[in-house]
Each structure stands twice: as C-alpha cells, then as structure tokens.
Design a protein around this motif. Structure first.
Motif, short mmCIF file in Angstrom:
data_model
loop_
_atom_site.label_atom_id
_atom_site.label_comp_id
_atom_site.label_asym_id
_atom_site.label_seq_id
_atom_site.Cartn_x
_atom_site.Cartn_y
_atom_site.Cartn_z
N GLN A 52 11.74 12.90 3.31
CA GLN A 52 12.81 11.77 3.04
C GLN A 52 11.96 10.26 3.32
OE1 GLN A 52 15.83 14.10 2.44
NE2 GLN A 52 16.11 11.82 2.60
N TRP A 53 10.84 10.55 3.40
CA TRP A 53 10.24 8.95 3.63
C TRP A 53 10.33 8.19 2.43
CZ3 TRP A 53 4.87 9.87 6.75
CH2 TRP A 53 5.36 10.44 7.90
N ILE A 54 10.00 8.55 1.36
CA ILE A 54 10.06 7.91 0.09
C ILE A 54 11.54 7.45 -0.25
CG2 ILE A 54 9.29 7.72 -2.54
CD1 ILE A 54 7.01 9.32 -2.01
N LEU A 55 12.25 8.60 -0.28
CA LEU A 55 13.66 8.46 -0.45
C LEU A 55 14.55 7.50 0.32
CD1 LEU A 55 14.81 12.08 -0.97
CD2 LEU A 55 14.87 10.03 -2.63
N TRP A 56 13.93 7.21 1.52
CA TRP A 56 14.60 6.17 2.27
C TRP A 56 14.58 4.86 2.11
CZ3 TRP A 56 17.94 7.31 6.34
CH2 TRP A 56 18.12 6.25 7.13
N ASN A 57 13.52 4.44 1.47
CA ASN A 57 13.31 3.25 1.02
C ASN A 57 14.23 3.03 -0.44
OD1 ASN A 57 11.54 1.49 -1.51
ND2 ASN A 57 12.09 0.41 0.56
N LEU A 58 14.41 4.02 -1.30
CA LEU A 58 15.27 3.94 -2.34
C LEU A 58 16.48 4.08 -2.26
CD1 LEU A 58 13.31 6.61 -4.85
CD2 LEU A 58 12.93 4.00 -4.55
N HIS A 59 17.05 4.73 -1.10
CA HIS A 59 18.22 4.87 -0.96
C HIS A 59 18.81 3.44 -0.10
CE1 HIS A 59 18.33 9.57 -0.63
NE2 HIS A 59 18.50 9.32 -1.77
N LEU A 60 18.21 2.92 0.83
CA LEU A 60 18.49 1.77 1.36
C LEU A 60 18.39 0.74 0.74
CD1 LEU A 60 18.50 3.81 3.94
CD2 LEU A 60 17.48 1.87 5.33
N ALA A 71 0.80 -1.11 -0.05
CA ALA A 71 0.11 -0.05 -0.08
C ALA A 71 0.76 1.32 -0.10
CB ALA A 71 -0.97 0.07 1.23
N ASN A 72 1.97 1.09 0.67
CA ASN A 72 2.74 2.32 0.78
C ASN A 72 3.49 2.51 -0.33
OD1 ASN A 72 2.49 3.32 3.47
ND2 ASN A 72 3.63 2.07 4.49
N VAL A 73 3.92 1.63 -0.99
CA VAL A 73 4.52 1.65 -2.60
C VAL A 73 3.52 2.48 -3.51
CG1 VAL A 73 5.40 0.56 -4.66
CG2 VAL A 73 5.97 -0.31 -2.29
N ILE A 74 2.25 2.02 -3.42
CA ILE A 74 1.34 2.71 -4.31
C ILE A 74 1.10 4.21 -3.81
CG2 ILE A 74 -1.02 2.76 -4.94
CD1 ILE A 74 0.72 0.28 -6.07
N ARG A 75 1.00 4.38 -2.63
CA ARG A 75 0.81 5.98 -2.08
C ARG A 75 1.86 6.75 -2.43
NH1 ARG A 75 0.80 5.43 3.65
NH2 ARG A 75 -0.02 7.60 3.65
N GLY A 76 3.08 6.33 -2.18
CA GLY A 76 4.38 6.80 -2.29
C GLY A 76 4.72 7.32 -4.14
N ASN A 77 4.22 6.01 -4.89
CA ASN A 77 4.95 6.29 -6.36
C ASN A 77 3.79 6.85 -7.00
OD1 ASN A 77 7.41 4.75 -6.80
ND2 ASN A 77 6.78 3.63 -5.22
N LEU A 78 2.36 6.36 -6.90
CA LEU A 78 1.33 7.07 -7.62
C LEU A 78 1.00 8.20 -7.23
CD1 LEU A 78 -0.68 3.63 -8.56
CD2 LEU A 78 1.27 4.68 -9.93
N TYR A 79 0.42 8.38 -5.84
CA TYR A 79 -0.12 9.63 -5.36
C TYR A 79 0.92 10.63 -4.79
CZ TYR A 79 -3.98 6.17 -6.12
OH TYR A 79 -4.73 5.35 -6.68
N ASN A 80 2.47 10.23 -4.68
CA ASN A 80 3.20 11.05 -4.11
C ASN A 80 2.65 11.45 -2.68
OD1 ASN A 80 5.66 12.36 -4.36
ND2 ASN A 80 4.75 14.50 -4.92
N ASP A 81 2.14 10.63 -2.05
CA ASP A 81 2.02 10.81 -0.57
C ASP A 81 2.74 10.25 0.30
OD1 ASP A 81 0.61 10.99 1.75
OD2 ASP A 81 -1.09 9.40 1.24
N PRO A 82 3.60 11.05 1.07
CA PRO A 82 4.68 10.56 1.93
C PRO A 82 4.53 9.11 2.56
CG PRO A 82 4.62 12.84 1.97
CD PRO A 82 3.13 12.39 1.25
N SER A 83 5.13 8.14 2.36
CA SER A 83 4.92 7.06 2.99
C SER A 83 6.35 5.98 3.06
CB SER A 83 4.04 6.13 2.07
OG SER A 83 4.45 6.17 0.93
N ILE A 84 6.56 5.25 3.99
CA ILE A 84 7.72 4.57 4.37
C ILE A 84 7.43 3.11 3.94
CG2 ILE A 84 9.28 4.12 5.94
CD1 ILE A 84 9.00 6.42 7.46
#
Length: 210
Positions: free
Chosen positions: A171-179, A122-135
């Motif tokens: 940084q919420w979405i970026l944290w996943n990408l960076h890690l 769900a957080n992948v969808i929220r972050g990538n499709l809706y640009n809704d800050p999510s971890i």
C-alpha cells in the motif's frame, strides 16, 4: 486502531482502485526526475503543461546538460522557484551523464545526492521507475495521514517512517495516489467535504466539519 486503519485502507482501495499510475507525464526516466523536481510548490497539471514544450525543446539529457541556466529558467518561469529549479535540473543532467552514464541511480542514498533531489523526489523515482515500495509524503499525504490518525507528526520524514510502520508494503505507493485524489476532491485543507466523505465515520480529526 489496527482494524480502523485496515478498514480505511480497504475503503480507499475500493473507491480508487489498486492500479499504479503517475500524475506526472514523462516518456524517459530522467523526465520523471525533472518533472518531480519542477513540481515542488506547484500542481502536477501545471508541470505537465510546461514540460510538454520543455521536453521537446531539450529532447535529451545532453541537451539539458548543455542548456543555458537562465534560458531554462525562462522556460519554467510559471512554475515558481524557477531559478533554483533551473540550476538543479542542469546540474542534475551533468551529474547523470558524468557519474551514471546517463542512467538514474537506484538507491535512495544515491538519488538524494543528486542536485535538487530530496526523499520525496527519490521515493517518486523508486516507486514509479523501479517498483520499489516507497512512501511519498507530499502536502496531501502529510495533512490527511494526520487527520486519519496514522501519524501525529508534521515533519515529512517522520511522517514517512510512521506510515512505514502501519501501512502494508503493498500500500505504500498507493497511499500517495489515493490521498492525492482524496485531498483534491474531498479532504481539502480548508473546508473539507466531511458530510460527503466515505470515511466520515472513521475520522476523528479536529478539522472535521460536523
């Protein structure tokens, strides 16, 4: 601790940049949803290889809804847990058509009610499709966040809430990408490359290789 965390975040941004992107290939919103479901216990690279053919064979949400579950299972066999994943994808397609007119719901509460969808998906969808800050807490985020002292938890949901407290929202979405990148290239689960790590001086993990 706050200064240390801020410095870690700064170095990640400097090393990997701040542009948002997605490791999973998709051209339609539901494809990202299905690819994320398929990625459980599997690499993104392998998922992309399979979905390249899968999304051509089933080229619409209606096609997935009408698909034979066993045939879909054969199509995704190499991704593991293929029986559950195939059932969830077909069921999910039906729910999206019947309840949401073919669209993906927006809220976390609605998304996690879809077959095969948990908080991570769900957080992948929220972050990538809706640009809704999510971890998004995957295996890399869970392991490395603990190593760097951002959490002491091992349960993904508890890790997520700990990170929400200490990471700035931007940084919420970026944290996943960076890690993910960091975990795939330096901070391995076994034998991390600590001597080559740009965070070596800031890491006090028990897993640290001196």
């Amino acid at each position: 601790m706050e200064n240390k965390n801020s410095e870690i975040i700064r170095r990640f941004n400097e090393k990997y940049g701040t542009e948002l992107y997605c490791y999973l290939n998709y051209s339609k919103p539901y494809e990202l949803l299905f690819s994320t479901i398929l990625s459980a216990q599997c690499t993104d690279e392998r998922v992309n290889q399979v979905t390249e053919k899968l999304y051509k064979k089933y080229d619409s949400l209606e096609a997935f809804a009408k698909a034979d579950v066993n045939e879909v299972a054969r199509d995704i066999y190499s991704l593991g847990f293929y029986q559950n994943k195939s059932k969830n994808i077909v069921k999910c397609a039906k729910v999206l058509l019947e309840k949401y007119n073919g669209n993906l719901p927006v809220t976390l509460e609605e998304l996690v009610e879809l077959p095969g969808v948990g908080r991570k998906t769900a957080n992948v969808i929220r972050g990538n499709l809706y640009n809704d800050p999510s971890i998004v807490v995957d295996t890399h985020v869970k392991r490395i966040s603990k190593r760097l002292g951002f959490t002491v938890q091992t349960d993904p949901v508890k890790v997520e809430f700990d990170l929400m407290k200490v990471l700035p929202k931007n940084q919420w979405i970026l944290w996943n990408l960076h890690l993910i990148t960091f975990g795939r290239t330096i901070c391995f689960a076994k034998k991390p490359l600590c001597k080559e790590c740009f965070l070596n001086d800031l890491c006090n993990s028990k897993d640290k290789v001196v």
